[in-house]
Design a protein around this motif. Structure first.
Motif, PDB file in Angstrom:
ATOM      1  N   GLY A 220      31.377   9.514  71.619  1.00 61.05           N
ATOM      2  CA  GLY A 220      31.856   8.557  72.614  1.00 61.05           C
ATOM      3  C   GLY A 220      31.015   8.456  73.867  1.00 61.05           C
ATOM      4  O   GLY A 220      31.547   8.132  74.937  1.00 61.05           O
ATOM      5  N   ASP A 221      29.706   8.702  73.741  1.00 59.84           N
ATOM      6  CA  ASP A 221      28.887   8.727  74.962  1.00 59.84           C
ATOM      7  C   ASP A 221      27.559   7.995  74.849  1.00 59.84           C
ATOM      8  O   ASP A 221      26.654   8.227  75.647  1.00 59.84           O
ATOM      9  N   PHE A 222      27.413   7.116  73.838  1.00 58.24           N
ATOM     10  CA  PHE A 222      26.132   6.434  73.675  1.00 58.24           C
ATOM     11  C   PHE A 222      26.348   4.982  73.270  1.00 58.24           C
ATOM     12  O   PHE A 222      27.130   4.698  72.361  1.00 58.24           O
ATOM     13  N   ASP A 264      20.798  11.690  71.023  1.00 62.52           N
ATOM     14  CA  ASP A 264      21.262  10.520  71.769  1.00 62.52           C
ATOM     15  C   ASP A 264      22.575  10.803  72.480  1.00 62.52           C
ATOM     16  O   ASP A 264      23.139   9.912  73.128  1.00 62.52           O
ATOM     17  N   SER A 265      23.091  12.024  72.382  1.00 61.13           N
ATOM     18  CA  SER A 265      24.377  12.379  72.975  1.00 61.13           C
ATOM     19  C   SER A 265      24.182  13.291  74.188  1.00 61.13           C
ATOM     20  O   SER A 265      23.720  14.432  74.049  1.00 61.13           O
ATOM     21  N   SER A 270      24.393  18.577  76.938  1.00 56.72           N
ATOM     22  CA  SER A 270      25.036  19.384  77.980  1.00 56.72           C
ATOM     23  C   SER A 270      25.616  20.674  77.412  1.00 56.72           C
ATOM     24  O   SER A 270      25.621  21.716  78.083  1.00 56.72           O
ATOM     25  N   ALA A 271      26.084  20.613  76.164  1.00 66.06           N
ATOM     26  CA  ALA A 271      26.721  21.781  75.545  1.00 66.06           C
ATOM     27  C   ALA A 271      25.723  22.889  75.229  1.00 66.06           C
ATOM     28  O   ALA A 271      26.107  24.065  75.125  1.00 66.06           O
ATOM     29  N   VAL A 272      24.434  22.527  75.051  1.00 63.28           N
ATOM     30  CA  VAL A 272      23.431  23.551  74.695  1.00 63.28           C
ATOM     31  C   VAL A 272      22.436  23.810  75.827  1.00 63.28           C
ATOM     32  O   VAL A 272      21.631  24.737  75.732  1.00 63.28           O
ATOM     33  N   ARG A 273      22.495  23.008  76.867  1.00 64.38           N
ATOM     34  CA  ARG A 273      21.471  23.056  77.915  1.00 64.38           C
ATOM     35  C   ARG A 273      21.317  24.437  78.546  1.00 64.38           C
ATOM     36  O   ARG A 273      20.205  24.872  78.870  1.00 64.38           O
ATOM     37  N   TYR A 281      13.943  17.766  77.439  1.00 68.41           N
ATOM     38  CA  TYR A 281      13.245  16.916  78.395  1.00 68.41           C
ATOM     39  C   TYR A 281      14.238  15.911  78.956  1.00 68.41           C
ATOM     40  O   TYR A 281      14.810  15.108  78.219  1.00 68.41           O
ATOM     41  N   GLU A 282      14.459  15.995  80.243  1.00 72.83           N
ATOM     42  CA  GLU A 282      15.441  15.127  80.882  1.00 72.83           C
ATOM     43  C   GLU A 282      14.891  13.698  81.016  1.00 72.83           C
ATOM     44  O   GLU A 282      13.698  13.503  81.265  1.00 72.83           O
ATOM     45  N   GLY A 283      15.754  12.736  80.858  1.00 72.55           N
ATOM     46  CA  GLY A 283      15.331  11.347  80.992  1.00 72.55           C
ATOM     47  C   GLY A 283      16.377  10.404  80.457  1.00 72.55           C
ATOM     48  O   GLY A 283      17.468  10.817  80.022  1.00 72.55           O
ATOM     49  N   ASN A 284      16.069   9.124  80.482  1.00 73.53           N
ATOM     50  CA  ASN A 284      16.999   8.106  80.013  1.00 73.53           C
ATOM     51  C   ASN A 284      17.086   8.110  78.495  1.00 73.53           C
ATOM     52  O   ASN A 284      16.071   8.255  77.796  1.00 73.53           O
ATOM     53  N   ILE A 285      18.303   7.932  77.992  1.00 75.06           N
ATOM     54  CA  ILE A 285      18.526   7.807  76.548  1.00 75.06           C
ATOM     55  C   ILE A 285      18.959   6.373  76.293  1.00 75.06           C
ATOM     56  O   ILE A 285      20.069   5.974  76.661  1.00 75.06           O
ATOM     57  N   LEU A 286      18.077   5.595  75.693  1.00 69.55           N
ATOM     58  CA  LEU A 286      18.329   4.162  75.536  1.00 69.55           C
ATOM     59  C   LEU A 286      17.705   3.657  74.248  1.00 69.55           C
ATOM     60  O   LEU A 286      16.530   3.912  73.969  1.00 69.55           O
TER      61      LEU A 286
END
Length: 346
Positions: A220-222, A264-265, A270-273, A281-286
């Motif tokens: 529910g996040d993409f 893509d989630s 966040s659960a494994v970070r 690698y942080e950034g936009n997921i699109l």
């Protein structure tokens, strides 16, 4: 007596249909043909028939289009179509060009390497009197389908008498025609992208592995082009926990290696970070086909950084369950440098 024959006819007809529709090759053929016709019709709406005078002495040229006329798919879909088309052109000694300007210019991230595929947009002829459209969208990937795709594209390209042959496809037969060699002949990373990749590689160090999971919208996040509904909250939590456990299992098998996680989630990331052996690698997921009001470079940078980091991993893993799509992204990346690809089914 007549009723017996009627019933027998209906029985045979009904069961014949069931056999046909249960045949995966038949299903693929029907599905692919419908999607390809839809692509062709949509593309045709952007063309004219002004009878442009062909340039004398100009050779037939194949132009692969990623120009926004249709939804082309994500990076893996586009890439395998590009390389498959290039493979046919190489074999037939036909000039190949790539117009990739939607939703961004590909040259922001990748530049020509051994082969110059660039083409000015003003030289692309959107006129049906001088250009042929070849659209081929596929369903599932099998070797049988790959052979059919190759035969179809080759026939269409070779038989065309048009000045330009415009191809739009996500055909995958490049995987059986030296994907790595084709990729490196076409592409090298642009300096800005390469500097980011180098910095990430220093942080990852040698011997890292990668694991990827494409949930689409299960958690529910993409926002994806596929309008998949999210799972109920209790199932989301179960799926998330099982995926985290698979990452922990990987660490148990590779205790001395960092694990690059791509997904893509944001929920899964966040659960494994916070696990000490995880690199993200942080950034936009699109998704490439998701409309955006901005063409900012950083919108799509993560896609290419993730792709090349996966390509450099010593082993490439992909999580697979009923609720996780078998993304072609990590597999395509693994083929760039011929790295081992291992699906994790659970």
């Amino acid at each position: 007596m007549a009723n017996i024959f009627v019933r027998a006819y209906r029985y045979i007809t009904r069961n014949t249909r069931l056999l046909l529709y249960s045949n995966r090759y038949y299903n693929w053929y029907i599905f692919s043909r419908r999607l390809s016709r839809r692509w062709h019709k949509t593309m045709l709406g952007h063309y004219t028939s002004d009878e442009v005078t062909p340039v004398e002495g100009s050779p037939k040229t194949v132009v692969f289009l990623c120009n926004g006329f249709v939804e082309h798919g994500g990076w893996a879909d586009r890439l395998k179509g590009i390389l498959s088309t290039f493979a046919v052109c190489k074999e037939q000694n036909i000039p190949f060009k790539l117009l990739f300007n939607s939703p961004f210019p590909l040259t922001d991230y990748l530049l020509p390497n051994g082969y110059n595929w660039t083409i000015p947009e003003q030289t692309v002829i959107y006129d049906t009197s001088c250009s042929d459209i070849v659209a081929l969208e596929i369903g599932n990937e099998t070797d049988w389908q790959g052979k059919k795709q190759y035969e179809f594209l080759k026939k269409k390209i070779v038989s065309s008498s048009a000045q330009q042959v415009h191809v739009c496809t996500n055909a995958h037969f490049c995987y059986n025609r030296n994907f790595s060699s084709l990729f490196h002949e076409l592409f090298r990373t642009a300096p800005r992208l390469q500097s980011v990749i180098d910095r990430c590689r220093e942080q990852l160090q040698d011997g890292y592995i990668s694991v990827s999971a494409r949930f689409i919208n299960s958690l529910g996040d993409f926002i994806d082009t596929q309008k998949a509904p999210p799972l109920p909250p209790n199932l989301r939590q179960q799926l998330l926990q099982r995926c985290v456990e698979q990452v922990q299992n990987l660490h148990g098998q590779h205790p001395d290696s960092k694990i690059l996680v791509c997904s893509d989630s944001t929920t899964f990331l966040s659960a494994v970070r916070d696990l000490p052996y995880i690199y993200i690698y942080e950034g936009n997921i699109l998704h490439f086909d998701t409309p955006s009001s901005s063409a900012d470079y950083t919108l799509y940078e993560k896609t290419f950084v993730d792709f090349f980091l996966i390509a450099g991993a010593s082993e490439v893993y992909r999580l697979e369950t009923r609720w996780i799509r078998r993304s072609g992204f990590p597999y395509a990346a693994s083929q760039v440098f011929d790295r081992p690809f291992i699906p994790i089914k659970f």
